[in-house]
Design an enzyme around this catalytic site. Structure first.
Site, PDB file in Angstrom:
ATOM      1  N   ASP A 254     -12.530  15.372 -60.499  1.00 15.42           N
ATOM      2  CA  ASP A 254     -11.813  15.361 -59.212  1.00 15.42           C
ATOM      3  C   ASP A 254     -12.087  16.703 -58.528  1.00 15.42           C
ATOM      4  O   ASP A 254     -13.121  17.328 -58.812  1.00 15.42           O
ATOM      5  CB  ASP A 254     -10.320  15.095 -59.454  1.00 15.42           C
ATOM      6  CG  ASP A 254      -9.654  14.411 -58.267  1.00 15.42           C
ATOM      7  OD1 ASP A 254      -9.692  14.999 -57.166  1.00 15.42           O
ATOM      8  OD2 ASP A 254      -9.100  13.309 -58.410  1.00 15.42           O
ATOM      9  N   HIS A 277     -15.225  16.940 -56.923  1.00 20.71           N
ATOM     10  CA  HIS A 277     -15.003  16.555 -55.525  1.00 20.71           C
ATOM     11  C   HIS A 277     -14.994  17.753 -54.585  1.00 20.71           C
ATOM     12  O   HIS A 277     -14.594  17.638 -53.442  1.00 20.71           O
ATOM     13  CB  HIS A 277     -13.716  15.738 -55.390  1.00 20.71           C
ATOM     14  CG  HIS A 277     -13.766  14.421 -56.120  1.00 20.71           C
ATOM     15  ND1 HIS A 277     -12.746  13.500 -56.086  1.00 20.71           N
ATOM     16  CD2 HIS A 277     -14.726  13.865 -56.905  1.00 20.71           C
ATOM     17  CE1 HIS A 277     -13.069  12.443 -56.820  1.00 20.71           C
ATOM     18  NE2 HIS A 277     -14.263  12.650 -57.337  1.00 20.71           N
TER      19      HIS A 277
END
Ligand SMILES: *[C@@H]1O[C@H](CO)[C@@H](O)[C@H](O)[C@H]1NC(C)=O
Ligand SMILES: *[C@@H]1O[C@H](CO)[C@@H](O)[C@H](O)[C@H]1NC(C)=O
Ligand SMILES: *[C@@H]1O[C@H](CO)[C@@H](O)[C@H](O)[C@H]1NC(C)=O
Length: 431
Positions: A254, A277
């Site tokens: 993430d 991310h």
């Protein structure tokens, strides 16, 4: 996912209150009986260590985990021993050190609660901490440190969440009823925190979450989890001030770093991110009474094969207005990043965000300077701001990002530029 972060935070705060209550009762009880630590100068004889431990005790103020009935065999649950060692160090004056030497120490959840008697506690971590995979044993997080003035965790050790065994249980992505998973290391209400040198491996949820804290330095960390592991954010910040994150390598499933509401005075430098991310500010504006984000610098970082690079995202409709200001990105290298530069004020992950669809989060004074490398998608620069609150003073200069097809697509909506490259100026003048 991002919605979840806030839910988790609220959950955390609720739990914190419970812990506080539980602990205030506990400490009221222990104050009735005289604590050996209070009178004894030799901290090794403090409450928690047995007499054998006392004899084995090293330099004054040093608490070796081995003296608290802890077994580094990777099988015994050592949470009670860690808690005893913490209690002994926390009751000691001066600058006590807890030593965790080489070994595989399995343990379930532990709350390391302050305030402590001394000026500063150091945890020398050279062994490996293995998180219990029994999800039922967790009330909230795995290793939670709170209400402490002066805390250092340093060493060559590893905090291994053993998340691979629990990731399949995480149903958050599929949108079903989604249970909260334990974060590996949580720091709450800390004044003066240093975390240096350690590795965080395969967290079940976030690796690090630092909130309601100040004067924080995170350096030379290694944060690792697979690209497809769910919600394994590297470092999440919320309601903090004065934070430095430097010389750190984050590969995860993430955000490498996410900056939540109420955060100010952050310097992120020499961070290598990817996969993951990217480095995000937000999501912001999901809940009422979120506080402003200001004075965030991201400098001399490299992003490799991340899904976003430098991202600011706000929900498309917000219960309370707030401001994001003084954001400075400089000297960033992108290597096959999907959206290298992105402001998204229409963030709505589940498609059910309601409201007018125009964010009341004001974004002002953002500088992108010297951003180079390659993208994995033609959309190298996306500035999608709010019609109600256009972004202002957005400086975008020295941008040299090569798109895969050779031609990059620059989007500029409701954005008032300051200093900017010609290509950016022309894209913005078209809107
Ligand atoms: C006391 O300390 C010794 C030496 O570290 C350890 O082997 C033993 O298990 C401890 N006993 C208790 C009851 O904690
Ligand atoms: C910010 O935090 C650092 C420790 O990380 C500390 O040395 C410094 O004094 C703090 N600055 C302010 C203005 O409090
Ligand atoms: C270029 O950007 C515009 C505006 O965001 C978008 O509609 C279009 O699909 C993009 N083109 C490509 C090739 O991605």
């Amino acid at each position: 996912m991002m919605y979840l972060k806030s839910v988790v935070l609220i959950f955390l705060l609720v739990c914190t209150v419970n812990f506080q209550e539980a602990n205030s009762k506990k400490s009221a009880k222990t104050e009735d009986s005289p604590s050996p630590a209070a009178s004894a100068e030799a901290p090794a004889s403090a409450e928690g260590a047995n007499s054998t431990g006392a004899k084995k005790g090293g330099a004054a103020g040093t608490f070796n985990i081995e003296d608290f009935g802890v077994v580094g065999d990777g099988k015994t649950d050592n949470a009670p021993g860690f808690l005893k060692a913490w209690k002994a160090a926390c009751d000691a004056t001066g600058k006590p050190t807890i030593v965790i030497g080489k070994g595989d120490y399995l343990l379930g959840p532990v709350v390391f609660e302050g305030p402590c008697k001394g000026d500063h506690i150091t945890i020398q971590l050279d062994g490996t901490l293995l998180g219990s995979t029994n999800l039922g044993s967790y009330k909230s997080n795995w290793l939670q440190f709170q209400h402490i003035n002066g805390l250092t965790i340093t060493g060559t050790g590893t905090v291994d969440g053993q998340g691979a065994k629990t990731w399949p249980e995480n149903k958050c992505k599929s949108g079903g009823a989604c249970k909260v998973f334990p974060m590996s290391m949580v720091f709450a209400f800390i004044k003066g925190l240093t975390v240096h040198g350690i590795t965080s491996l395969n967290s079940k949820y976030f690796h690090f979450n630092v909130f309601s804290s100040e004067n924080i330095e995170l350096s030379s960390l290694t944060v690792t989890a697979p690209e497809d592991s769910p919600n394994t954010d590297g470092i999440h910040l919320g309601d903090n001030t004065n934070v430095t994150i430097t010389d750190t390598t984050i590969s995860t499933g993430d955000d490498c770093i996410s900056v939540g509401p109420g955060t100010s005075k952050v310097l992120i430098s020499k961070v290598k991110c990817g996969p993951g991310h990217g480095i995000s500010i937000g999501s912001l504006g999901r809940y009422a009474n979120e506080k402003d984000v200001t004075d965030i610098t991201v400098k001399s970082c490299t992003l490799t094969r991340t899904t976003n690079g430098l991202r600011i995202k706000t929900y498309q409709s917000n219960p309370t207005p707030l401001e994001v200001s003084k954001i400075h990105y400089e000297d960033i290298t992108m290597d096959h990043v999907t959206y290298p530069i992105i402001i998204d004020q229409q963030y709505c992950p589940n498609g059910k965000c309601g409201g007018s669809g125009e964010s009341t989060v004001k974004i002002v004074d953002v500088t992108y300077k010297g951003i180079k490398g390659t993208s994995a998608d033609p959309n190298t620069v996306v500035l999608k701001c709010s019609a109600k609150n256009p972004c202002e003073q957005i400086d975008v200069s020295g941008i040299n990002i090569e798109a895969p097809t050779g031609s990059s697509n620059i989007t500029c909506v409701n954005t008032k530029l300051g200093t900017a490259d010609a290509s950016i100026k022309s894209a913005c003048s078209e809107n």
